[in-house]
Design a protein around this motif. Sequence first.
Motif, PDB file in Angstrom:
ATOM      1  N   LYS A 124      -5.234  -7.147 -12.232  1.00  0.00           N
ATOM      2  CA  LYS A 124      -3.983  -7.822 -12.631  1.00  0.00           C
ATOM      3  C   LYS A 124      -3.037  -8.004 -11.443  1.00  0.00           C
ATOM      4  CE  LYS A 124      -4.095  -6.388 -17.415  1.00  0.00           C
ATOM      5  NZ  LYS A 124      -3.418  -5.684 -18.510  1.00  0.00           N
ATOM      6  N   PHE A 125      -3.574  -8.568 -10.371  1.00  0.00           N
ATOM      7  CA  PHE A 125      -2.768  -8.754  -9.164  1.00  0.00           C
ATOM      8  C   PHE A 125      -1.878  -9.988  -9.214  1.00  0.00           C
ATOM      9  CE2 PHE A 125      -6.324  -6.197  -7.396  1.00  0.00           C
ATOM     10  CZ  PHE A 125      -5.569  -5.139  -6.942  1.00  0.00           C
ATOM     11  N   GLU A 126      -2.162 -10.920 -10.113  1.00  0.00           N
ATOM     12  CA  GLU A 126      -1.428 -12.185 -10.068  1.00  0.00           C
ATOM     13  C   GLU A 126       0.054 -12.024 -10.388  1.00  0.00           C
ATOM     14  OE1 GLU A 126      -2.670 -13.866 -14.497  1.00  0.00           O
ATOM     15  OE2 GLU A 126      -3.805 -14.441 -12.742  1.00  0.00           O
ATOM     16  N   HIS A 127       0.421 -10.966 -11.135  1.00  0.00           N
ATOM     17  CA  HIS A 127       1.842 -10.803 -11.444  1.00  0.00           C
ATOM     18  C   HIS A 127       2.525  -9.758 -10.559  1.00  0.00           C
ATOM     19  CE1 HIS A 127       0.368  -7.329 -13.735  1.00  0.00           C
ATOM     20  NE2 HIS A 127       1.596  -6.861 -13.647  1.00  0.00           N
ATOM     21  N   LYS A 128       1.790  -9.207  -9.578  1.00  0.00           N
ATOM     22  CA  LYS A 128       2.380  -8.248  -8.651  1.00  0.00           C
ATOM     23  C   LYS A 128       2.754  -8.970  -7.363  1.00  0.00           C
ATOM     24  CE  LYS A 128      -0.423  -4.567 -10.549  1.00  0.00           C
ATOM     25  NZ  LYS A 128      -1.628  -3.768 -10.413  1.00  0.00           N
ATOM     26  N   SER A 129       3.892  -8.575  -6.791  1.00  0.00           N
ATOM     27  CA  SER A 129       4.346  -9.213  -5.564  1.00  0.00           C
ATOM     28  C   SER A 129       3.470  -8.771  -4.387  1.00  0.00           C
ATOM     29  CB  SER A 129       5.802  -8.841  -5.284  1.00  0.00           C
ATOM     30  OG  SER A 129       5.905  -7.473  -4.959  1.00  0.00           O
ATOM     31  N   SER A 130       3.475  -9.580  -3.328  1.00  0.00           N
ATOM     32  CA  SER A 130       2.701  -9.254  -2.136  1.00  0.00           C
ATOM     33  C   SER A 130       3.170  -7.936  -1.535  1.00  0.00           C
ATOM     34  CB  SER A 130       2.841 -10.354  -1.091  1.00  0.00           C
ATOM     35  OG  SER A 130       2.355 -11.561  -1.602  1.00  0.00           O
ATOM     36  N   ARG A 131       4.475  -7.728  -1.560  1.00  0.00           N
ATOM     37  CA  ARG A 131       5.046  -6.498  -1.012  1.00  0.00           C
ATOM     38  C   ARG A 131       4.544  -5.277  -1.787  1.00  0.00           C
ATOM     39  NH1 ARG A 131      11.546  -5.229  -1.095  1.00  0.00           N
ATOM     40  NH2 ARG A 131      11.427  -3.113  -0.323  1.00  0.00           N
ATOM     41  N   ARG A 132       4.506  -5.404  -3.105  1.00  0.00           N
ATOM     42  CA  ARG A 132       4.032  -4.304  -3.948  1.00  0.00           C
ATOM     43  C   ARG A 132       2.546  -4.035  -3.717  1.00  0.00           C
ATOM     44  NH1 ARG A 132       4.082  -4.540 -10.530  1.00  0.00           N
ATOM     45  NH2 ARG A 132       3.204  -2.486 -10.933  1.00  0.00           N
ATOM     46  N   LEU A 189       0.833  -0.536  -2.426  1.00  0.00           N
ATOM     47  CA  LEU A 189      -0.166   0.155  -3.233  1.00  0.00           C
ATOM     48  C   LEU A 189      -1.469   0.383  -2.471  1.00  0.00           C
ATOM     49  CD1 LEU A 189       0.293  -1.722  -6.616  1.00  0.00           C
ATOM     50  CD2 LEU A 189       0.920   0.631  -6.141  1.00  0.00           C
ATOM     51  N   ASP A 190      -1.706  -0.403  -1.426  1.00  0.00           N
ATOM     52  CA  ASP A 190      -2.955  -0.332  -0.682  1.00  0.00           C
ATOM     53  C   ASP A 190      -3.061   0.933   0.163  1.00  0.00           C
ATOM     54  OD1 ASP A 190      -5.449  -1.488  -0.068  1.00  0.00           O
ATOM     55  OD2 ASP A 190      -4.665  -2.145   1.866  1.00  0.00           O
ATOM     56  N   GLN A 191      -1.930   1.577   0.444  1.00  0.00           N
ATOM     57  CA  GLN A 191      -1.929   2.745   1.322  1.00  0.00           C
ATOM     58  C   GLN A 191      -2.304   4.008   0.537  1.00  0.00           C
ATOM     59  OE1 GLN A 191       2.085   2.626   2.675  1.00  0.00           O
ATOM     60  NE2 GLN A 191       1.763   0.824   3.956  1.00  0.00           N
TER      61      GLN A 191
END
Length: 64
Positions: free
Chosen positions: A32-40, A44-46
């Motif tokens: 469900k990445f389409e509604h998450k901002s690039s910054r978020r 979350l990747d770390q």
Amino acid sequence: MPKQKTHKGTAKRVRVTGSGKLMREQANNQHKFEHKSSRRKRRLDQDQVISPADTKSLKKLLGL
């Protein structure tokens, strides 16, 4: 006395650094990445360091 077994569920989710710290993946980073901002998504990747309060019990599960 039998050997202590590694808790495999914990072993799949936690890794140990060279200095002995325990690291885990951040939650909410699978779909469900389409509604998450690039910054978020970048945040979350770390990987996160597991808190000292949980480290003792998790090391026991990992057999360390």
